[in-house]
Design a protein around this motif. Structure first.
Motif, PDB file in Angstrom:
ATOM      1  N   THR A  37       0.911  -1.458  -0.199  1.00 47.31           N
ATOM      2  CA  THR A  37       0.039  -0.562   0.308  1.00 47.31           C
ATOM      3  C   THR A  37       0.458   1.056   0.119  1.00 47.31           C
ATOM      4  O   THR A  37       1.165   2.162  -0.777  1.00 47.31           O
ATOM      5  N   SER A  38       1.842   1.224   0.573  1.00 45.83           N
ATOM      6  CA  SER A  38       3.182   2.383   0.820  1.00 45.83           C
ATOM      7  C   SER A  38       3.601   2.415   0.004  1.00 45.83           C
ATOM      8  O   SER A  38       3.712   3.938  -0.822  1.00 45.83           O
ATOM      9  N   GLY A  65       1.637   4.247  -3.445  1.00 47.85           N
ATOM     10  CA  GLY A  65       1.209   5.633  -2.387  1.00 47.85           C
ATOM     11  C   GLY A  65       2.326   6.268  -3.218  1.00 47.85           C
ATOM     12  O   GLY A  65       2.305   7.600  -3.783  1.00 47.85           O
ATOM     13  N   SER A  84      -1.038   6.740   1.968  1.00 49.30           N
ATOM     14  CA  SER A  84      -1.110   5.890   1.708  1.00 49.30           C
ATOM     15  C   SER A  84      -0.075   4.546   2.976  1.00 49.30           C
ATOM     16  O   SER A  84      -0.132   4.047   3.683  1.00 49.30           O
TER      17      SER A  84
END
Length: 414
Positions: free
Chosen positions: A20-21, A24, A178
């Motif tokens: 997820t990060s 982002g 994120s």
């Protein structure tokens, strides 16, 4: 080890948080320079400072954080670093909405994010070593690597579309969110993380700041590998701005062609990360590391020879495909090798020192190659970086060495 090997629910949450990060980050790739140019009317020198100085100062800020984090539970640190990045990045769209955004704020945010990135990666590696048995580390690192290349493929095109529709500030907001989602995912892992054993000295001393480098330099195989990765990463990154100047300027490629030249070959990273485990099984960890590290050093010199038109674009894409494929094999094996050669009570300091040195060497070599590009021309400077890269395999661990003994933990003595 099967390709579908399950590593447990807790690793699944950690893996999801990482993906997820990472997505982002790639959505917002290039957003800060765009904001500096389009919103703040910054010049080339300011944009360069935003990139190099932000990373360099962030690396310096991260130096004392490694020893500080070593003897603390890692999961709260991971959550804290995610929240720090979330809060720092969120100040950008907020300030923009209020009409108060400044270049100094962008620079400070880049410093905070760089320091938090280094600390997060160091704590994540240490947590992974305690979360999984040693036999599963390569599987886990290969999954992280494949996720990294997947987000590299899909992130920039989506981010480019978002920038076109909503502007670069919107992608920074998405990047901030994120990290909040990543923090929530890590918090959902559950389970109990034991508190690491403390040393006799509770206070952080000045000499403790160098513990990570001491460990690396004292290990006969980590030491050359450390120099290899610092030089390789630094030289590859130093040539990147010059390649952009060459392709977008003298060779006349359109921005979408330049983006395609680097996004499409990222599929090689996916393939390489999938092959890392079978290659280690067949050839052994050290030989697979040396083979992949040697092969990846051969490709970059080809970036000095592209011409204009379709042939030149295909040459760059072919070189990048070979380079990224070899990196896709090398990176998870390299990450596992470092963890296996480091005792649990030193992992955070080792990884922090490694990341700080890599960022600092990249910033320094980028500055040097910028001068060389101005004096010799971008093509010659790119070729010179490629020639130096051909020598980096000499620093790989060509001889086998015994693993260091790890201290007995309190839990194992109980």
């Amino acid at each position: 080890m099967r390709s579908g090997q399950r590593l447990g629910r807790r690793f699944g949450w950690l893996w999801g948080a990482y993906g997820t990060s990472a997505l982002g980050t790639w959505l917002a790739f290039g957003a800060f320079p765009l904001i500096a140019v389009r919103v703040l009317d910054a010049g080339p020198a300011e944009v360069a400072a935003l990139s190099s100085a932000g990373s360099a100062v962030g690396a310096a800020v991260a130096v004392p954080l490694g020893p500080w984090v070593e003897f603390r539970r890692k999961r709260p640190v991971l959550i804290a670093m995610d929240l720090v990045r979330f809060a720092a990045l969120l100040t950008v769209p907020v300030a923009y909405a209020l009409g108060a955004l400044t270049f100094l704020q962008l620079l400070l945010v880049s410093v905070v994010v760089a320091a938090a990135d280094i600390t997060f990666r160091a704590a994540s590696g240490a947590h992974l070593k305690t979360l999984l048995p040693a036999a599963d580390l390569l599987v886990a690192n290969a999954r992280f690597e494949s996720t990294a290349w997947t987000t590299t493929i899909i992130g920039p095109p989506l981010g480019g579309a978002a920038i076109g529709l909503l502007g670069p500030v919107a992608t920074v907001a998405a990047d901030a969110v994120s990290y909040l989602l990543s923090a929530l995912g890590i918090g959902a892992m559950g389970g109990h993380e034991p508190l690491p054993e403390r040393r006799e000295a509770v206070r952080l001393r000045a000499r403790d700041l160098l513990d990570g480098w001491r460990h690396i330099l004292a290990d006969a195989t980590l030491r050359p590998l450390f120099l290899h990765t610092a030089l390789f990463n630094g030289l590859v990154m130093a040539a990147s701005p010059l390649l952009a100047v060459l392709m977008l300027g003298r060779l006349g490629f359109a921005p979408w062609q330049y983006g395609l030249a680097f996004a499409a070959p990222s599929i090689g990273g996916l393939l390489g990360s999938r092959l890392a485990r079978p290659l280690v099984t067949r050839f052994g960890q050290r030989r697979a590391l040396v083979m992949a590290g040697t092969m990846r050093a051969i490709w970059p010199v080809g970036l000095a020879f592209p011409g204009s038109g379709t042939a030149g674009l295909l040459l760059v894409m072919g070189v990048e495909l070979g380079l990224i494929f070899c990196c896709g094999v090398f990176n998870p094996v390299h990450a596992t090798y470092r963890l296996e050669r480091t005792a649990p009570d030193r992992v955070t300091r080792m990884l922090s020192a490694w990341a700080v040195t890599t960022k600092a060497s990249t910033a320094a070599l980028t500055a040097v190659w910028g001068v060389l590009g101005g004096v010799l021309g971008p093509r010659t400077a790119i070729g010179l970086a490629g020639v130096f890269l051909l020598a980096t395999p000499l620093l790989l661990p060509h001889r086998a060495a015994a693993l260091p003994s790890e201290p007995e933990s309190a839990s194992s003595r109980a």
